[in-house]
Motif scaffolding. Sequence first.
Motif: not given
Length: 440
Positions: A19-33
């Motif tokens: 998620g972070i490497l794809m450039g997603l917002p960090v909250a999304v990259a952290m919260g979704l998984p």
Amino acid sequence: MDTNTIIAVVILVVGITVGILMGLPVAVAMGLPSTVAIVILLDWEGAALTSAQQIFAASNSFALLAIPFFILAGGLMNTGGIASRLIDLALVVAGRLPAPLAQTTVVANAMFGSVSGASVASAAAVGTVLSPRMRKEGYDPAFSATVNAASSPSGMLIPPSNTFIVYSLVAGGGASIGALFMAGVGPGILWALICIVMVALYARKRPELRATGPRPTLKQAVIVFLRAIPALLMIVVVIGGILSGFFTATESAVIAVLYSLALGLVQRTLSVKDLPKVLLEATKVTGIIMLLIGVSGILGYVLAFARIPQLVTQGLLGFTDNTAIILIIIMIVLLLAGTVMDPTPAILIFTPIFLPVVVALGVSPVHFGAMMVFNMCLGNISPPIGNNLFVAARVGNVRIESVFKGIWPYFWALCIGLLIVAFVPALSMWLPETLGLIRP
């Protein structure tokens, strides 16, 4: 670990990384998984209830109220023209050094960063005022932007600092906000001194930059100092109030807002018409930070459920019980994480994992906090994500590639500074211990 726990951990690690490497917002990259991992560990109903509880629990802290108020105080200071007065004072302090305007940038960033508590705001304010002047004086615009970017994170270390507030929340009772504020003073000054030395070394190779600025008269210096006193007094009021026990860190943030507002209105550098914009910007930044903190509650639950901190502690201590080696491993991981993550989410993710390891080795949570924040400040100036690089390039009107190229000498010099912070605990511990802020 059972099969479900292993699957949940794999999804968590892979999901956040991708998620972070794809450039997603960090909250999304952290919260979704994290949410998917909870669903695997629990049933759907239990996952929904637990997620909501963890978000609320992570955000339900009186100490967190300090963050929006300090952000608002910084916005009021920035909009109210405080930066120009601090820059004038910095020019008096650093004007006799080689490359005086570049040295002024370093000192001004340390001053304004400590007042605003935000390195990005400092880079924007100082760069906006000094970049045109440096260009007019014949400085290479790319060099000017690089110095601005490299020196701006010092304000994240010199109190008051929102980053230390976040760390204190995650670290628990072992690291009070007051102790962390004082622990950041030494590393923050070290950061600025390293940048001053790097600028001086750069000036040695360029004769046109060796000339120092004109020596101000005593009268001029006194006038500049008197004009800057109101801004500097905010630091004295905030930190002095915390250390004396007169008010808490949260209450000090409210005092900072009232002080900044009164100062701007009395000096007529801030108008009532400016307030909606300042409030809106502070709300946006606060919303982002609070969302990250709330989502980190879900992440923390998954880590605790899967016993990741304990497993990491056992793994590292099983590999070696040498404190120096383990600290170096942790610093390398944080440096790599800092290239793609902002300090706040990185602290929220890695503090629960690494803090038990260093505590088991006898490292103070306060010392580790100073080391970790210094470590993550390096992320603010490391390509390709470092926010300060983009801000400095924008206000300096230069291509980001030139800042990427110029930042590396400063980055490696500051890495040496990180080693000093890590292996010379007295640098960060002397002041809080002297003031009796370290709990036995």
